[in-house]
Design a protein around this motif. Sequence first.
Motif, PDB file in Angstrom:
ATOM      1  N   GLU A 119      13.976 -11.848  -7.765  1.00 16.98           N
ATOM      2  CA  GLU A 119      12.934 -11.067  -8.863  1.00 16.98           C
ATOM      3  C   GLU A 119      11.662 -11.872  -8.660  1.00 16.98           C
ATOM      4  OE1 GLU A 119      13.753 -12.832 -13.055  1.00 16.98           O
ATOM      5  OE2 GLU A 119      15.796 -12.143 -12.000  1.00 16.98           O
ATOM      6  N   HIS A 120      11.302 -12.858  -7.902  1.00 19.94           N
ATOM      7  CA  HIS A 120      10.246 -13.604  -8.053  1.00 19.94           C
ATOM      8  C   HIS A 120       9.383 -13.430  -6.702  1.00 19.94           C
ATOM      9  CE1 HIS A 120      10.735 -15.028 -11.924  1.00 19.94           C
ATOM     10  NE2 HIS A 120      11.963 -15.467 -11.626  1.00 19.94           N
ATOM     11  N   ILE A 121       9.842 -12.464  -5.726  1.00 19.07           N
ATOM     12  CA  ILE A 121       8.965 -11.961  -4.490  1.00 19.07           C
ATOM     13  C   ILE A 121       8.947 -10.671  -4.686  1.00 19.07           C
ATOM     14  CG2 ILE A 121       9.073 -11.876  -2.160  1.00 19.07           C
ATOM     15  CD1 ILE A 121      11.275 -13.943  -2.065  1.00 19.07           C
ATOM     16  N   HIS A 122       7.445 -10.431  -4.259  1.00 20.24           N
ATOM     17  CA  HIS A 122       6.862  -9.121  -4.718  1.00 20.24           C
ATOM     18  C   HIS A 122       5.963  -8.908  -3.256  1.00 20.24           C
ATOM     19  CE1 HIS A 122       7.497 -10.113  -8.697  1.00 20.24           C
ATOM     20  NE2 HIS A 122       7.000 -11.192  -8.620  1.00 20.24           N
ATOM     21  N   THR A 123       5.671  -7.688  -3.045  1.00 23.99           N
ATOM     22  CA  THR A 123       5.165  -7.160  -1.711  1.00 23.99           C
ATOM     23  C   THR A 123       3.894  -6.353  -2.097  1.00 23.99           C
ATOM     24  OG1 THR A 123       6.699  -5.160  -1.499  1.00 23.99           O
ATOM     25  CG2 THR A 123       7.021  -7.354  -0.549  1.00 23.99           C
ATOM     26  N   VAL A 124       2.984  -6.348  -1.248  1.00 21.95           N
ATOM     27  CA  VAL A 124       1.554  -5.606  -1.415  1.00 21.95           C
ATOM     28  C   VAL A 124       1.416  -5.335  -0.028  1.00 21.95           C
ATOM     29  CG1 VAL A 124      -0.550  -5.156  -1.994  1.00 21.95           C
ATOM     30  CG2 VAL A 124       1.037  -6.684  -3.424  1.00 21.95           C
ATOM     31  N   CYS A 125       1.457  -3.899   0.598  1.00 20.23           N
ATOM     32  CA  CYS A 125       1.479  -3.620   1.871  1.00 20.23           C
ATOM     33  C   CYS A 125       0.058  -2.646   1.915  1.00 20.23           C
ATOM     34  CB  CYS A 125       2.598  -2.676   2.436  1.00 20.23           C
ATOM     35  SG  CYS A 125       4.155  -3.768   2.123  1.00 20.23           S
ATOM     36  N   LEU A 126      -0.475  -2.961   3.120  1.00 21.35           N
ATOM     37  CA  LEU A 126      -1.791  -2.171   3.429  1.00 21.35           C
ATOM     38  C   LEU A 126      -1.291  -1.011   4.483  1.00 21.35           C
ATOM     39  CD1 LEU A 126      -4.898  -1.809   3.735  1.00 21.35           C
ATOM     40  CD2 LEU A 126      -4.857  -3.271   5.860  1.00 21.35           C
ATOM     41  N   LEU A 127      -1.226  -0.020   3.778  1.00 20.46           N
ATOM     42  CA  LEU A 127      -0.759   1.409   4.711  1.00 20.46           C
ATOM     43  C   LEU A 127      -2.311   1.989   5.381  1.00 20.46           C
ATOM     44  CD1 LEU A 127       1.591   2.441   1.928  1.00 20.46           C
ATOM     45  CD2 LEU A 127       1.981   1.152   3.831  1.00 20.46           C
ATOM     46  N   PRO A 128      -1.794   2.945   6.470  1.00 21.88           N
ATOM     47  CA  PRO A 128      -2.802   3.305   7.038  1.00 21.88           C
ATOM     48  C   PRO A 128      -3.896   4.253   6.216  1.00 21.88           C
ATOM     49  CG  PRO A 128      -0.643   3.705   8.245  1.00 21.88           C
ATOM     50  CD  PRO A 128      -0.375   3.165   7.043  1.00 21.88           C
ATOM     51  N   GLU A 129      -3.403   4.877   5.231  1.00 25.15           N
ATOM     52  CA  GLU A 129      -4.522   5.451   4.184  1.00 25.15           C
ATOM     53  C   GLU A 129      -5.127   4.756   3.193  1.00 25.15           C
ATOM     54  OE1 GLU A 129       0.054   5.766   2.349  1.00 25.15           O
ATOM     55  OE2 GLU A 129      -0.869   5.840   4.409  1.00 25.15           O
ATOM     56  N   ASP A 130      -4.783   3.326   3.262  1.00 26.21           N
ATOM     57  CA  ASP A 130      -5.476   2.582   2.384  1.00 26.21           C
ATOM     58  C   ASP A 130      -6.903   2.069   2.793  1.00 26.21           C
ATOM     59  OD1 ASP A 130      -3.339   2.651   0.561  1.00 26.21           O
ATOM     60  OD2 ASP A 130      -2.474   0.816   1.256  1.00 26.21           O
ATOM     61  N   SER A 131      -7.720   2.134   1.827  1.00 26.73           N
ATOM     62  CA  SER A 131      -8.947   1.400   2.292  1.00 26.73           C
ATOM     63  C   SER A 131      -8.808  -0.185   1.818  1.00 26.73           C
ATOM     64  CB  SER A 131      -9.966   1.907   1.389  1.00 26.73           C
ATOM     65  OG  SER A 131     -10.119   1.949   0.090  1.00 26.73           O
ATOM     66  N   PRO A 132      -9.534  -0.975   2.287  1.00 23.19           N
ATOM     67  CA  PRO A 132      -9.774  -2.215   1.473  1.00 23.19           C
ATOM     68  C   PRO A 132      -9.782  -2.587   0.142  1.00 23.19           C
ATOM     69  CG  PRO A 132     -11.179  -2.243   3.402  1.00 23.19           C
ATOM     70  CD  PRO A 132     -10.862  -1.024   3.083  1.00 23.19           C
ATOM     71  N   GLU A 133     -10.534  -1.521  -0.494  1.00 22.52           N
ATOM     72  CA  GLU A 133     -10.531  -1.278  -1.921  1.00 22.52           C
ATOM     73  C   GLU A 133      -9.274  -0.986  -2.472  1.00 22.52           C
ATOM     74  OE1 GLU A 133     -14.193  -1.232  -0.085  1.00 22.52           O
ATOM     75  OE2 GLU A 133     -13.010  -0.020   0.287  1.00 22.52           O
ATOM     76  N   ASP A 134      -8.436  -0.171  -1.880  1.00 18.49           N
ATOM     77  CA  ASP A 134      -7.552   0.408  -2.249  1.00 18.49           C
ATOM     78  C   ASP A 134      -6.213  -0.794  -2.279  1.00 18.49           C
ATOM     79  OD1 ASP A 134      -7.987   2.999  -2.753  1.00 18.49           O
ATOM     80  OD2 ASP A 134      -7.324   3.661  -0.633  1.00 18.49           O
ATOM     81  N   PHE A 135      -6.346  -1.532  -1.300  1.00 17.98           N
ATOM     82  CA  PHE A 135      -5.269  -2.760  -1.134  1.00 17.98           C
ATOM     83  C   PHE A 135      -5.866  -3.849  -2.307  1.00 17.98           C
ATOM     84  CE2 PHE A 135      -4.399  -6.989   0.087  1.00 17.98           C
ATOM     85  CZ  PHE A 135      -3.000  -6.867   0.496  1.00 17.98           C
ATOM     86  N   GLN A 136      -7.147  -3.974  -2.551  1.00 17.18           N
ATOM     87  CA  GLN A 136      -7.332  -4.766  -3.550  1.00 17.18           C
ATOM     88  C   GLN A 136      -6.804  -4.655  -4.861  1.00 17.18           C
ATOM     89  OE1 GLN A 136     -11.509  -6.398  -3.784  1.00 17.18           O
ATOM     90  NE2 GLN A 136     -11.160  -7.531  -5.525  1.00 17.18           N
TER      91      GLN A 136
END
Length: 133
Positions: A30-47
């Motif tokens: 429960e203390h591991i999380h993920t954030v993935c940069l997908l092809p449709e994401d801009s750097p701002e979306d990822f942030q």
Amino acid sequence: MAEKELILISHGNMAEGVKASAELIMGEQEHIHTVCLLPEDSPEDFQAKFEKAIADYVLEDVTVFADLMGGTPANTVSRMIMGGQNIHLLSGMNLPMVIEWLNSQMSGAESDYITAAKAGIVDINQMLGNMKK
């Protein structure tokens, strides 16, 4: 004391795969999380996705493992660190590194995640060849 949190960040779904593999070995986390940069994401979306992921945590207890130094995920978090955010960021994420983080959380011991990551890289053919001698 606040629980420590680990966020795995990557290009594509690598972070989700590493988390799933760690859970296969160590059980649900429960203390591991993920954030993935997908092809449709801009750097701002990822942030924005990353900021949403850390919004609920005490920042001094957040560690981030990135897939690659110099890519958008690591660069985004690096800029946040340079802006004053207290986040511990390491690149070169691999499964032994994540398992080392989990073991350190269970034992309460400090850990050297970089050494664990490097130790996970083994030339099996060379090792087997040395065993034959």
